[in-house]
Design a protein around this motif. Structure first.
Motif, PDB file in Angstrom:
ATOM      1  N   SER A  90      35.291  35.988  47.482  1.00  0.00           N
ATOM      2  CA  SER A  90      35.445  34.239  47.454  1.00  0.00           C
ATOM      3  C   SER A  90      34.721  33.558  46.227  1.00  0.00           C
ATOM      4  CB  SER A  90      34.860  33.704  48.894  1.00  0.00           C
ATOM      5  OG  SER A  90      35.530  34.471  50.035  1.00  0.00           O
ATOM      6  N   ALA A  91      33.636  34.435  46.104  1.00  0.00           N
ATOM      7  CA  ALA A  91      32.848  33.702  44.906  1.00  0.00           C
ATOM      8  C   ALA A  91      33.651  34.064  43.721  1.00  0.00           C
ATOM      9  CB  ALA A  91      31.387  33.992  44.863  1.00  0.00           C
ATOM     10  N   ILE A  92      33.943  35.412  43.461  1.00  0.00           N
ATOM     11  CA  ILE A  92      34.621  35.655  42.352  1.00  0.00           C
ATOM     12  C   ILE A  92      35.740  34.653  42.156  1.00  0.00           C
ATOM     13  CG2 ILE A  92      36.015  37.443  41.168  1.00  0.00           C
ATOM     14  CD1 ILE A  92      34.080  39.416  42.571  1.00  0.00           C
ATOM     15  N   ALA A  93      36.690  34.445  43.188  1.00  0.00           N
ATOM     16  CA  ALA A  93      37.659  33.636  43.205  1.00  0.00           C
ATOM     17  C   ALA A  93      37.449  32.190  42.659  1.00  0.00           C
ATOM     18  CB  ALA A  93      38.580  33.767  44.481  1.00  0.00           C
ATOM     19  N   ALA A  94      36.521  31.699  43.316  1.00  0.00           N
ATOM     20  CA  ALA A  94      36.146  30.327  42.999  1.00  0.00           C
ATOM     21  C   ALA A  94      35.594  30.242  41.563  1.00  0.00           C
ATOM     22  CB  ALA A  94      34.982  29.811  43.976  1.00  0.00           C
ATOM     23  N   VAL A  95      34.773  31.082  41.089  1.00  0.00           N
ATOM     24  CA  VAL A  95      34.154  30.920  39.806  1.00  0.00           C
ATOM     25  C   VAL A  95      35.223  31.245  39.027  1.00  0.00           C
ATOM     26  CG1 VAL A  95      32.702  31.913  38.048  1.00  0.00           C
ATOM     27  CG2 VAL A  95      31.872  31.718  40.175  1.00  0.00           C
ATOM     28  N   ASN A  96      36.175  32.019  38.975  1.00  0.00           N
ATOM     29  CA  ASN A  96      37.324  32.323  38.131  1.00  0.00           C
ATOM     30  C   ASN A  96      38.248  30.902  37.960  1.00  0.00           C
ATOM     31  OD1 ASN A  96      38.949  34.038  36.436  1.00  0.00           O
ATOM     32  ND2 ASN A  96      40.569  33.828  37.990  1.00  0.00           N
ATOM     33  N   GLY A  97      38.278  30.007  38.909  1.00  0.00           N
ATOM     34  CA  GLY A  97      38.779  28.717  38.888  1.00  0.00           C
ATOM     35  C   GLY A  97      38.262  27.995  37.748  1.00  0.00           C
ATOM     36  N   VAL A  98      37.101  28.223  37.226  1.00  0.00           N
ATOM     37  CA  VAL A  98      36.369  27.500  36.178  1.00  0.00           C
ATOM     38  C   VAL A  98      36.443  28.306  34.850  1.00  0.00           C
ATOM     39  CG1 VAL A  98      34.051  26.496  35.248  1.00  0.00           C
ATOM     40  CG2 VAL A  98      34.696  26.190  37.795  1.00  0.00           C
ATOM     41  N   THR A  99      36.046  29.676  34.973  1.00  0.00           N
ATOM     42  CA  THR A  99      36.051  30.326  33.794  1.00  0.00           C
ATOM     43  C   THR A  99      37.235  30.759  33.178  1.00  0.00           C
ATOM     44  OG1 THR A  99      35.945  32.505  35.022  1.00  0.00           O
ATOM     45  CG2 THR A  99      33.788  31.156  34.745  1.00  0.00           C
ATOM     46  N   LYS A 100      38.307  30.869  34.031  1.00  0.00           N
ATOM     47  CA  LYS A 100      39.630  31.273  33.649  1.00  0.00           C
ATOM     48  C   LYS A 100      39.619  32.715  33.023  1.00  0.00           C
ATOM     49  CE  LYS A 100      41.715  27.551  35.013  1.00  0.00           C
ATOM     50  NZ  LYS A 100      42.360  27.664  35.999  1.00  0.00           N
ATOM     51  N   ALA A 101      38.951  33.729  33.878  1.00  0.00           N
ATOM     52  CA  ALA A 101      39.044  35.020  33.205  1.00  0.00           C
ATOM     53  C   ALA A 101      40.195  35.667  33.288  1.00  0.00           C
ATOM     54  CB  ALA A 101      37.854  35.959  33.786  1.00  0.00           C
ATOM     55  N   ARG A 102      40.400  36.999  32.759  1.00  0.00           N
ATOM     56  CA  ARG A 102      41.544  37.742  32.686  1.00  0.00           C
ATOM     57  C   ARG A 102      41.639  38.321  33.841  1.00  0.00           C
ATOM     58  NH1 ARG A 102      39.892  41.253  27.882  1.00  0.00           N
ATOM     59  NH2 ARG A 102      38.194  41.439  29.212  1.00  0.00           N
ATOM     60  N   ASP A 103      42.916  38.650  34.428  1.00  0.00           N
ATOM     61  CA  ASP A 103      43.237  39.165  35.668  1.00  0.00           C
ATOM     62  C   ASP A 103      42.476  40.492  35.842  1.00  0.00           C
ATOM     63  OD1 ASP A 103      44.977  37.026  36.454  1.00  0.00           O
ATOM     64  OD2 ASP A 103      46.680  38.018  35.762  1.00  0.00           O
ATOM     65  N   GLN A 104      42.532  41.326  34.821  1.00  0.00           N
ATOM     66  CA  GLN A 104      41.730  42.781  35.032  1.00  0.00           C
ATOM     67  C   GLN A 104      40.389  42.419  35.123  1.00  0.00           C
ATOM     68  OE1 GLN A 104      43.534  41.465  32.388  1.00  0.00           O
ATOM     69  NE2 GLN A 104      42.710  42.197  30.425  1.00  0.00           N
ATOM     70  N   ASP A 105      39.832  41.397  34.602  1.00  0.00           N
ATOM     71  CA  ASP A 105      38.380  41.043  34.927  1.00  0.00           C
ATOM     72  C   ASP A 105      38.161  40.599  36.306  1.00  0.00           C
ATOM     73  OD1 ASP A 105      37.987  41.422  32.146  1.00  0.00           O
ATOM     74  OD2 ASP A 105      37.638  39.583  31.819  1.00  0.00           O
ATOM     75  N   VAL A 106      38.836  39.939  36.927  1.00  0.00           N
ATOM     76  CA  VAL A 106      38.803  39.695  38.254  1.00  0.00           C
ATOM     77  C   VAL A 106      38.962  40.950  39.418  1.00  0.00           C
ATOM     78  CG1 VAL A 106      39.889  38.362  40.452  1.00  0.00           C
ATOM     79  CG2 VAL A 106      39.841  37.147  37.983  1.00  0.00           C
ATOM     80  N   ALA A 107      39.927  41.692  38.998  1.00  0.00           N
ATOM     81  CA  ALA A 107      40.267  43.085  39.640  1.00  0.00           C
ATOM     82  C   ALA A 107      38.901  43.859  39.617  1.00  0.00           C
ATOM     83  CB  ALA A 107      41.174  43.668  39.110  1.00  0.00           C
ATOM     84  N   TYR A 108      38.294  44.005  38.537  1.00  0.00           N
ATOM     85  CA  TYR A 108      37.407  44.856  38.103  1.00  0.00           C
ATOM     86  C   TYR A 108      36.118  44.278  38.784  1.00  0.00           C
ATOM     87  CZ  TYR A 108      34.101  47.951  35.431  1.00  0.00           C
ATOM     88  OH  TYR A 108      33.402  49.006  34.899  1.00  0.00           O
ATOM     89  N   ALA A 109      35.807  42.891  38.997  1.00  0.00           N
ATOM     90  CA  ALA A 109      34.672  42.344  39.712  1.00  0.00           C
ATOM     91  C   ALA A 109      34.695  42.672  41.161  1.00  0.00           C
ATOM     92  CB  ALA A 109      34.446  40.782  39.360  1.00  0.00           C
TER      93      ALA A 109
END
Length: 323
Positions: A130-149
């Motif tokens: 949940s936190a990874i998803a929320a923080v990605n709303g700000v950082t706009k990281a790559r999809d593979q970064d989200v999956a890795y995290a």
């Protein structure tokens, strides 16, 4: 909008599979969110994600995922802060904030890309996927970064869930101390529940409340990160957006704290939260390829391990000193 239908349907199928797998014995310890991103990755790499579904997958990643973060607020009340006590709240807050900034520092030392470091820091210190998803709303990281995290949250959260109960016995922790330790250090809510209730209802309830206190801290952490990133970016057009969905999360927490919602509504809201978050993470999984994850190398793995050991050690020390 009709061009988004195929992608939403595909993400929905993946999400349905995740919820079904969650009911299989042994898989209940993994949240539907984690299962959704894993199934999405497997589908993308074994079958292949159709190009015509990308528009709908984008809707899931952006709109539905952020709506899920708002709904997450209905699982938390201000009263949970009171229930855990000042010492319990202090342990959760100190463990969270210190781990977050330690992970950012460690990521810089290890040479891990900033966006991925921020996602690992959030997932480890706050509330997993949940936190990874929320923080990605700000950082706009790559999809593979989200999956890795998310993969790191799954791996080390599961290891902590299995390791902490026997360690608590060796260390001589009582039920409340173990509950605080589990709630302040394990990544996912489901993992905290799986670990803490092994020591009985007192440990289970304490661990769950401590974990939900960490979930509540999601809002200020994301807001502060958004302000920090906007301040570091000189180009106004390139600045990270203000995470307006976090204000929706705060409003949901306040409403849940001040208004007595009908009993039938709570399980519905909980289901909607899991469904929306799983749809968003399924979309991320469907856009992630193994080659992209492998290209990230072993340094993020070492960072996630370091962060997991740090928060477990720090939380234990705080429980012994403050708890």
């Amino acid at each position: 909008m009709t061009d988004a239908v195929p992608g939403i349907v595909l993400a929905g199928i993946v999400t349905g599979a995740a919820f079904s797998l969650h009911e299989v014995p042994g898989f209940g310890l993994f949240s539907p969110m984690i299962l959704a991103v894993i199934i999405g990755i497997l589908f993308a790499n074994v079958v292949g994600t159709p190009q015509g579904s990308l528009a709908g997958i984008g809707v899931c990643q952006r709109n539905l995922l952020r709506l899920g973060i708002v709904f997450l607020g209905f699982q938390v009340t201000a009263g949970q802060f009171v229930a855990i006590g000042v010492s319990g709240l202090a342990i959760a807050a100190l463990a969270l904030s210190t781990t977050f900034f330690f992970t950012l520092f460690a990521g810089r030392l290890l040479g891990v890309e900033t966006g991925l470091t921020q996602l690992i820091a959030a997932g480890t210190s706050i509330c997993g996927a949940s936190a990874i998803a929320a923080v990605n709303g700000v950082t706009k990281a790559r999809d593979q970064d989200v999956a890795y995290a998310v993969a790191m949250v799954t791996l080390f959260g599961t290891l902590a869930m299995l390791a902490l109960p026997p360690l608590a016995i060796v260390l001589g922790l009582d039920a409340r101390e173990f509950g605080l330790w589990a709630g302040a250090s394990i990544h996912e809510v489901a993992q905290v529940v799986g670990a803490s209730f092994q020591a009985g209802p007192v440990a289970g309830e304490t661990g769950t409340i401590a974990k939900l206190a960490r979930v509540t801290m999601l809002a200020p952490m994301v807001l502060l990160l958004g302000v920090f990133l906007r301040g570091k970016t000189s180009d106004a057009t390139a600045r990270p957006p203000i995470p307006w969905f976090i204000f929706g999360f705060i409003a949901a927490v306040l409403l849940n704290s001040l208004v007595e919602l009908p009993h039938w509504m709570r399980p519905v809201l909980t289901l909607m939260t899991s469904l929306l978050l799983a749809l968003g993470l399924a979309g991320m999984g469907l856009k992630t390829e193994f080659t992209q994850i492998r290209a990230l190398g072993a340094r993020p793995l070492l960072l996630a391990l370091t962060a997991a050991v740090f928060i477990a050690s720090l939380s234990l020390m705080l429980v012994k000193i403050v708890g």
